[in-house]
Design a protein around this motif. Structure first.
Motif, short mmCIF file in Angstrom:
data_model
loop_
_atom_site.label_atom_id
_atom_site.label_comp_id
_atom_site.label_asym_id
_atom_site.label_seq_id
_atom_site.Cartn_x
_atom_site.Cartn_y
_atom_site.Cartn_z
N TYR A 1 9.11 -4.34 -6.61
CA TYR A 1 10.12 -4.24 -5.56
C TYR A 1 9.44 -4.06 -4.20
O TYR A 1 8.62 -3.15 -4.02
CB TYR A 1 11.06 -3.07 -5.81
CG TYR A 1 12.22 -3.37 -6.73
CD1 TYR A 1 12.36 -4.60 -7.36
CD2 TYR A 1 13.19 -2.40 -6.98
CE1 TYR A 1 13.43 -4.86 -8.20
CE2 TYR A 1 14.27 -2.65 -7.81
CZ TYR A 1 14.38 -3.89 -8.42
OH TYR A 1 15.45 -4.14 -9.25
N SER A 2 9.81 -4.89 -3.25
CA SER A 2 9.21 -4.78 -1.91
C SER A 2 9.59 -3.45 -1.25
O SER A 2 8.78 -2.86 -0.53
CB SER A 2 9.64 -5.96 -1.04
OG SER A 2 11.03 -5.93 -0.80
N VAL A 3 10.83 -2.96 -1.48
CA VAL A 3 11.24 -1.70 -0.85
C VAL A 3 10.45 -0.53 -1.42
O VAL A 3 10.16 0.44 -0.70
CB VAL A 3 12.75 -1.44 -1.02
CG1 VAL A 3 13.56 -2.41 -0.19
CG2 VAL A 3 13.18 -1.47 -2.46
N SER A 4 10.07 -0.61 -2.69
CA SER A 4 9.25 0.46 -3.29
C SER A 4 7.84 0.43 -2.70
O SER A 4 7.27 1.47 -2.38
CB SER A 4 9.21 0.30 -4.81
OG SER A 4 10.50 0.45 -5.36
N ASN A 5 7.29 -0.77 -2.57
CA ASN A 5 5.97 -0.89 -1.97
C ASN A 5 5.98 -0.48 -0.51
O ASN A 5 5.02 0.12 -0.01
CB ASN A 5 5.45 -2.32 -2.13
CG ASN A 5 5.13 -2.67 -3.57
OD1 ASN A 5 4.68 -1.80 -4.32
ND2 ASN A 5 5.38 -3.90 -3.98
#
Length: 777
Positions: free
Chosen positions: A471-475
């Motif tokens: 997930y980009s938001v997690s990264n």
């Protein structure tokens, strides 16, 4: 004898006319002192007798302005001060904000009446606002809320508006967005060639209406971004808009001037009227009439569906356009399909001219983008939020979490993204920020997060992220932890966050009761590294255990399966070669051969997704084989089910073994009904009915009397209705109220699970307890 007192009021108390309200009350009661906006709320100091003080305090805290929300208040006696009059002091913004943010407020009836009154100086003025309506959150650049801290700071008021602003008896007293034709917010009209058409504002309105009447598309600036508008009765205009926006079948909202006009096309209950005319003025899904009184192109607007997204003009500009048009308008987000809503003027002219024939903009910048909120209502008038944005974001009150001594940022999910902040006693949940699959959406997410941090003067001490490793938001959360010197990053499983969200909404985090959580959605990274989505949990004494889920089936072709219901059907029919001919014509010969080979190879990833399960059923029933928009198959399946003419009370069969719900009997039952020529609508209804009975049986099996629901599947009105009909008399049911059941609630749920973590470290898999088949009804 009078004494001096100090009152402090916190909450949503800025941008709602709180200071003028206090000023008028003080003048009425002959009380001297002052009122002031600060970043910690509204402060009042005054002289009064004990009796007057009690009455003054009671009126302020019990009868505040209609759009205000008071979260806390206190009064204290202070050393005597000499006050000779009552004043509104200049705002003080030095302290760190400790208040709620005022959302944008739909145009009020008083301003509408002024716009249509030929004798009023604001007749035909497209930016008429007052204390009770107008943009707030979308134009604020810093706090506290004053004109100098908004994108109207460079627009000076004329003499007449200044007199209104300073008149205690005027409904524009201290209205920060005040303007009129003499100090107007200037409009601009651009042709598709990107050249400005020079003309007066009144002429611009007429030209835009003329464009609608001749089948043209116009991009019009709203409160939170641009809308693409065209005549809802013009089939060619709608077809052109769909073609240019690459939106072949996704339903479009329809904009009306008033409720009466909308009733010509849809059935509107009181709950829907209240929503449409509320200060938030969301899009509301309403049941279509069999015949359109306005002659809108129903099948082009909402293909295959029986509901219409209704919007009532919520800005003065939209009100003027719909009034002069005399017909409903298509209204859809001003973007190219898959990208976030465009809200900057230069980008609108540069990008929307490829879709629109004209672009209408004006000289009041939008600081932060927002889509329109979307809601619908069940048969028992329970509100289901489909998208939480303009008018509903950012506040959440009352805050269900314990006060923290740090700032916690929850990044939310990749799809239907929204982040959440917990800062001491205040809780903020961002507006819907879309799917984070493109750079533009990720930039919008980052810009909004940065803006909120700037407004509230906060940085996270702890960051919560989804467990999905890609997930980009997690990264991004991990990157932020380094950039902002955050102490801790905590990973939280997706469906546990869903469950935590509904528990928190109903203040059940610290309950002693056992709660069954039914979490059904499309996708989420599971603790066993498979794709979850039909999860049953039991929550008790700070422990959340997964007790059941659909029997896993192959996740064919990765994310492609979420876009093609035919792949879900093929996966479900892997062990039913005798039934596969039913979906054979949904594939080319080459595709069929390829996926047959893929089906017999060892699958690395399996899913328990209820969303994919329902997609597969829709494909098997011949309703939809490929999505043109997210959730299309499930929406069409629901619409088909509502046409059922025969509602059998004998459900399809599920069986439970070792925590897995065997659905093969369910599928066999569907094919048996197809063989017996049962109407597809009746089968579709039976599908949702059977799911409601499955939930009841599992609750009974585990002797649980309280059930919470979350996940995108529970945006289905028919399923909600059936659950209430079949279960509510026997169990206590908990549905989402202020947040959406889709992934927009994940950030909120991450905060909930984090609070659980602070009570006890758990979330271990429930040991296998059920060794025998149990029939589920």
């Amino acid at each position: 004898m009078s004494s001096s007192f100090h009152i402090h009021v916190k909450g949503l108390v800025q941008g709602v006319g709180f200071r003028p309200f206090v000023y008028r009350l003080a003048k009425k009661m002959n009380i001297n002192g002052w009122v002031n906006n600060t970043n910690e709320g509204v402060i009042i100091e005054f002289n009064a007798s004990a009796l007057d003080t009690a009455q003054f305090y009671h009126e302020i805290t019990h009868h505040p302005p209609k759009n205000a929300i008071i979260t806390s208040h206190n009064i204290s006696k202070i050393p005597h001060k000499n006050f000779t009059e009552f004043l509104i002091l200049q705002s003080n913004g030095k302290a760190k904000p400790n208040l709620l943010l005022t959302p944008d407020i739909a145009i009020c009836d008083e301003c509408k009446n002024e716009i249509i009154n030929p004798l009023n100086k604001r007749n035909g003025y497209a930016f008429t606002t007052c204390l009770n309506c107008g943009p707030r959150y979308s134009i604020v650049t810093s706090l506290p809320y004053d004109r100098s801290n908004t994108s109207m700071s460079e627009l000076s008021m004329c003499t007449d508006c200044t007199i209104e602003y300073e008149d205690v008896h005027n409904h524009r007293h201290f209205s920060q967005t005040n303007s009129c034709k003499s100090c107007a917010i200037k409009m601009h009209l651009y042709a598709s060639s990107k050249t400005e058409i020079k003309c007066g504002d009144d002429v611009i309105i007429d030209k835009v209406v003329e464009a609608f009447l001749t089948g043209k598309i116009v991009a019009v600036k709203g409160i939170g971004g641009y809308l693409l508008l065209c005549d809802a009765t013009n089939a060619n205009a709608i077809a052109t808009l769909r073609n240019k926006k690459y939106r072949p079948t996704k339903p479009l909202a329809v904009l009306y001037n008033n409720i009466h006009a909308a009733k010509n096309d849809v059935q509107i209950r009181n709950c829907e009227i209240n929503a449409l005319t509320s200060s938030a003025a969301p899009i509301v899904l309403c049941k279509l009439n069999s015949i359109s009184g306005n002659h809108i192109c129903k099948e082009l607007i909402a293909p295959g569906l029986d509901c219409l997204g209704v919007m009532i003009a919520y800005t003065p500009l939209l009100f003027l356009l719909t009034q002069k048009m005399g017909k409903p308008l298509i209204a859809t987000s001003g973007n190219i399909s898959g990208s976030p809503i465009i809200y900057k003027d230069v980008e609108a002219v540069n990008n929307l001219c490829s879709v629109a024939d004209y672009v209408l903009t004006y000289d009041r910048n939008i600081v932060v983008p927002q889509d329109d909120s979307v809601v619908q209502f069940t048969d028992n008038e329970h509100r289901i939020i489909l998208r939480r944005a303009r008018g509903l974001a950012l506040n959440y009150f009352p805050n269900p979490f314990k006060e923290v001594d740090q700032t916690v940022l929850a990044m939310g999910s990749e799809l239907k993204s929204a982040f959440a902040f917990l800062d001491k006693k205040n809780l903020y949940i961002s507006q819907f920020l879309g799917d984070q699959g493109c750079i533009e959406s990720q930039e919008s997410y980052s810009e909004t997060l940065t803006h909120i941090q700037h407004l509230l003067k906060i940085s996270p001490d702890q960051i919560l992220i989804d467990a999905h490793p890609l997930y980009s938001v997690s990264n991004y959360g991990k990157e932020l932890s380094i950039q902002q010197n955050c102490n801790e990053v905590i990973t939280i499983q997706h469906h546990k966050a869903h469950f935590g969200a509904v528990l928190a909404e109903h203040h059940l985090l610290h309950t002693n009761k056992q709660i069954l959580g039914v979490i059904w959605d499309g996708t989420g990274y599971g603790d066993d590294e498979q794709i979850w989505g039909s999860e049953f949990f039991i929550y008790h004494q700070y422990e959340m255990k997964r007790i059941a889920h659909l029997h896993y089936f192959p996740q064919l072709a990765g994310d492609k399966m979420s876009k093609e219901p035919r792949l879900s059907a093929l996966s479900l029919l892997k062990n039913f070669p005798q039934y596969q001919d039913a979906i054979r014509d949904q594939f080319s010969i080459i595709e069929w051969n390829y996926f047959q080979k893929l089906l017999v190879t060892d699958q690395l990833v399996y899913t328990s997704s209820m969303g994919r399960f329902l997609d597969g059923i829709a494909s098997i029933l011949g309703i939809k084989s490929k999505h043109t928009y997210e959730g299309e198959a499930a929406m069409l399946l629901e619409a088909k089910a509502r046409k059922a003419t025969s509602k059998q009370v004998e459900p399809y069969i599920f069986k439970l073994k070792n925590g897995e719900i065997e659905w093969k009997y369910f599928v066999e039952g569907i094919f048996e009904d197809l063989d017996h020529k049962v109407e597809v609508a009746n089968i579709a209804w039976k599908v949702f009915y059977s799911l409601s009975k499955c939930i009841l049986h599992i609750a009974n099996l585990y002797s649980v009397n309280d059930i919470g629901f979350s996940g995108g599947v529970f945006q289905n009105v028919l399923l909600n209705n059936l659950i209430v009909e079949e279960i509510s008399a026997k169990k206590q049911l908990y549905f989402h109220q202020q947040v959406s059941s889709n992934d927009e609630c994940i950030g909120f749920g991450q905060l909930a699970v984090n609070e659980i973590y602070h009570q006890k470290k758990l979330f271990q898999q429930l040991p296998v307890e059920e060794n025998n088949f149990t029939q589920l009804y």
